[in-house]
Design a protein around this motif. Structure first.
Motif, short mmCIF file in Angstrom:
data_model
loop_
_atom_site.label_atom_id
_atom_site.label_comp_id
_atom_site.label_asym_id
_atom_site.label_seq_id
_atom_site.Cartn_x
_atom_site.Cartn_y
_atom_site.Cartn_z
N ASP A 54 29.09 40.14 49.47
CA ASP A 54 29.03 38.68 49.41
C ASP A 54 29.76 38.26 48.14
O ASP A 54 29.22 38.36 47.03
CB ASP A 54 27.57 38.22 49.38
N VAL A 55 30.99 37.79 48.30
CA VAL A 55 31.82 37.46 47.13
C VAL A 55 31.70 36.00 46.72
O VAL A 55 32.38 35.58 45.78
CB VAL A 55 33.31 37.81 47.39
N SER A 56 30.86 35.24 47.39
CA SER A 56 30.83 33.80 47.16
C SER A 56 30.42 33.42 45.74
O SER A 56 30.79 32.36 45.25
CB SER A 56 29.87 33.13 48.16
N ALA A 57 29.66 34.29 45.07
CA ALA A 57 29.20 33.97 43.71
C ALA A 57 29.65 35.01 42.71
O ALA A 57 29.09 35.11 41.61
CB ALA A 57 27.68 33.85 43.69
N LEU A 58 30.70 35.78 43.05
CA LEU A 58 31.17 36.85 42.17
C LEU A 58 32.54 36.54 41.61
O LEU A 58 33.33 35.81 42.24
CB LEU A 58 31.23 38.18 42.94
N GLU A 59 32.85 37.09 40.43
CA GLU A 59 34.19 37.01 39.86
C GLU A 59 34.99 38.27 40.16
O GLU A 59 36.21 38.24 40.24
CB GLU A 59 34.11 36.79 38.35
N ASN A 60 34.31 39.40 40.30
CA ASN A 60 34.98 40.64 40.67
C ASN A 60 33.98 41.55 41.36
O ASN A 60 32.76 41.37 41.25
CB ASN A 60 35.62 41.33 39.46
N THR A 61 34.48 42.53 42.09
CA THR A 61 33.61 43.37 42.90
C THR A 61 32.75 44.31 42.07
O THR A 61 31.78 44.86 42.59
CB THR A 61 34.45 44.20 43.88
N ASP A 62 33.09 44.50 40.79
CA ASP A 62 32.28 45.38 39.95
C ASP A 62 30.86 44.83 39.77
O ASP A 62 29.95 45.58 39.40
CB ASP A 62 32.93 45.56 38.58
N ASP A 63 30.68 43.52 40.01
CA ASP A 63 29.37 42.91 39.85
C ASP A 63 28.51 43.01 41.11
O ASP A 63 27.36 42.58 41.10
CB ASP A 63 29.52 41.42 39.47
N ALA A 64 29.07 43.53 42.20
CA ALA A 64 28.37 43.57 43.47
C ALA A 64 27.49 44.80 43.59
O ALA A 64 27.83 45.87 43.08
CB ALA A 64 29.37 43.55 44.62
N PRO A 65 26.36 44.70 44.30
CA PRO A 65 25.53 45.89 44.56
C PRO A 65 26.29 46.96 45.33
O PRO A 65 25.99 48.15 45.22
CB PRO A 65 24.36 45.33 45.38
N ALA A 67 29.36 47.82 44.86
CA ALA A 67 30.56 48.17 44.09
C ALA A 67 31.01 49.60 44.35
O ALA A 67 32.21 49.88 44.46
CB ALA A 67 30.32 47.96 42.60
N ALA A 68 30.07 50.53 44.46
CA ALA A 68 30.44 51.93 44.70
C ALA A 68 31.12 52.10 46.05
O ALA A 68 32.09 52.86 46.19
CB ALA A 68 29.20 52.82 44.60
N ALA A 69 30.61 51.39 47.06
CA ALA A 69 31.22 51.47 48.39
C ALA A 69 32.63 50.89 48.36
O ALA A 69 33.56 51.45 48.96
CB ALA A 69 30.36 50.73 49.41
N TYR A 70 32.79 49.79 47.64
CA TYR A 70 34.13 49.19 47.50
C TYR A 70 35.08 50.18 46.84
O TYR A 70 36.22 50.38 47.31
CB TYR A 70 34.05 47.91 46.67
N ASP A 71 34.65 50.80 45.74
CA ASP A 71 35.51 51.72 45.01
C ASP A 71 35.91 52.91 45.89
O ASP A 71 37.05 53.39 45.82
CB ASP A 71 34.82 52.22 43.74
N ALA A 72 34.97 53.38 46.71
CA ALA A 72 35.28 54.50 47.61
C ALA A 72 36.33 54.09 48.64
O ALA A 72 37.26 54.85 48.95
CB ALA A 72 34.01 54.99 48.30
#
Length: 373
Positions: A54-65, A67-72
């Motif tokens: 859910d990127v609606s309230a984020l500045e970058n994906t590192d702040d997301a729960p 984040a590890a899945a994104y990085d993979a």
């Protein structure tokens, strides 16, 4: 205690600015609507959709729960990511909205092309094509996607001699009705408001390099005259190059502009530490750096696109948004730093110089990163 809190808040901002991050960018959907079907081409960040962020309230994906899945996912090759996106399409497509007369329609996936150019520390673009079969009749199509997916730009190309359509959608909003014959219309006020939002968001929260430059101007002096001279010179300069670059009169690659923007941050911060009074040299340097920042702003408009039929309105709206963002940064700095601590005899030694040094460090880090990495 108040001064310590303010310094900690500024340091937190600088730490965030210097950290590696996967920036969240708006997706751009180009639409062609015909009598019985619509063709949609969307440039997006596939990893955020597949990871379910859910990127609606984020500045970058590192702040997301997630984040590890994104990085993979970001570590996958373009071919592997394309196959992964295809496999996730049944779930991903549930967040894409296409409606005719209130009836939701299905998206049929076409091609998936994942860019392989960006460094792994940066987001990469994926170009997805899809087809939407329309029901019988002439009812128009509306498009959008879930708020969790972030901003979406919907564009419908102009017909020969006509105006195109471009809408910047946030919060799960839908486009204006897109007719099957012709192009959607958009009022001047709506176009202006759209680009004010785009310009403001490019400063807050997305323009950390521009924020640090403006803070560099702020910490030079709390006196109103020096600040007004610098901000005016910066505004005039970036307005000129923003217009010229958007018109195609001036063009420089991002590989040149972005390191120079980082260097501009270093310069103003170091000069803050050295000290001095406002003069023609400082004003000229700020003006020159404003020209560079204008080229950086133009790259955003290049990604989003301007409506050719409302070119001037959109350009002015974007510039107004940028100015409002810069003024918001300065106003916040005054409220948090200038008003409570600006008249303290230790202000420059305890706040202005250390924070300027931190700004210079981040700018230098960016300059090296953008040149060599």
């Amino acid at each position: 205690m108040g001064a310590l809190w303010a310094i900690k808040a500024l340091c937190a901002l600088l730490w965030t600015a210097g950290a590696q991050a996967h920036e969240i960018r708006p997706a751009v959907a180009d639409v062609e609507v015909g009598p019985d079907r619509a063709q949609v081409s969307i440039q997006l960040t596939a990893e955020t959709l597949v990871a379910g962020i859910d990127v609606s309230a984020l500045e970058n994906t590192d702040d997301a729960p997630e984040a590890a899945a994104y990085d993979a996912l970001r570590a996958l090759s373009p071919e592997e990511m394309a196959e992964t996106f295809r496999a996730a399409w049944p779930e991903v497509s549930q967040g894409l909205i296409a409606e005719v007369d209130g009836t939701r329609l299905d998206w049929e996936l076409g091609t998936v092309t994942v860019s392989g150019e960006a460094a792994i520390e940066l987001p990469r673009d994926t170009l997805v094509t899809a087809e939407i079969v329309l029901p019988e009749g002439a009812a128009p199509l509306t498009l959008g996607w879930d708020a969790a997916n972030g901003p979406l730009v919907v564009r419908q190309a102009a017909e020969a001699g006509g105006d195109g359509y471009s809408a910047y959608l946030t919060g799960g909003a839908l486009s204006d009705p897109l007719p099957r014959d012709g192009v959607a219309s958009q009022s001047i006020g709506a176009a202006f408001a759209n680009y004010v939002v785009i310009g403001f968001e490019h400063i807050i929260p997305k323009g950390l390099d521009h924020i640090l430059f403006v803070l560099g101007l702020f910490f030079f002096s709390l006196a109103l005259k020096p600040l007004l001279i610098q901000v005016t010179a910066f505004t005039l300069a970036h307005t000129v190059t923003l217009a010229m670059a958007t018109l195609g009169i001036v063009s420089l690659p991002g590989s040149v502009v972005e390191p120079l923007i980082a260097a501009s941050i270093v310069y103003v911060a170091v000069e803050n530490i050295i000290g001095g009074t406002i003069g023609w040299r400082r004003t000229a340097v700020v003006f020159a750096f404003g020209l560079l920042h204008g080229l950086g702003f133009a790259s955003v408009l290049g990604d989003v696109g301007l409506n050719p039929g409302q070119f001037v309105t959109s350009l002015i709206g974007f510039n107004v948004g940028v100015e409002l963002g810069q003024l918001a940064v300065i106003a916040l700095a005054f409220v948090l730093i200038g008003l409570p601590f600006g008249k303290k005899e230790w202000y420059r030694r305890v706040i202005a110089i250390p924070v300027s040094a931190a700004i210079a460090f981040v700018g230098a880090y960016w300059a090296v990163e953008r040149v060599f990495f």
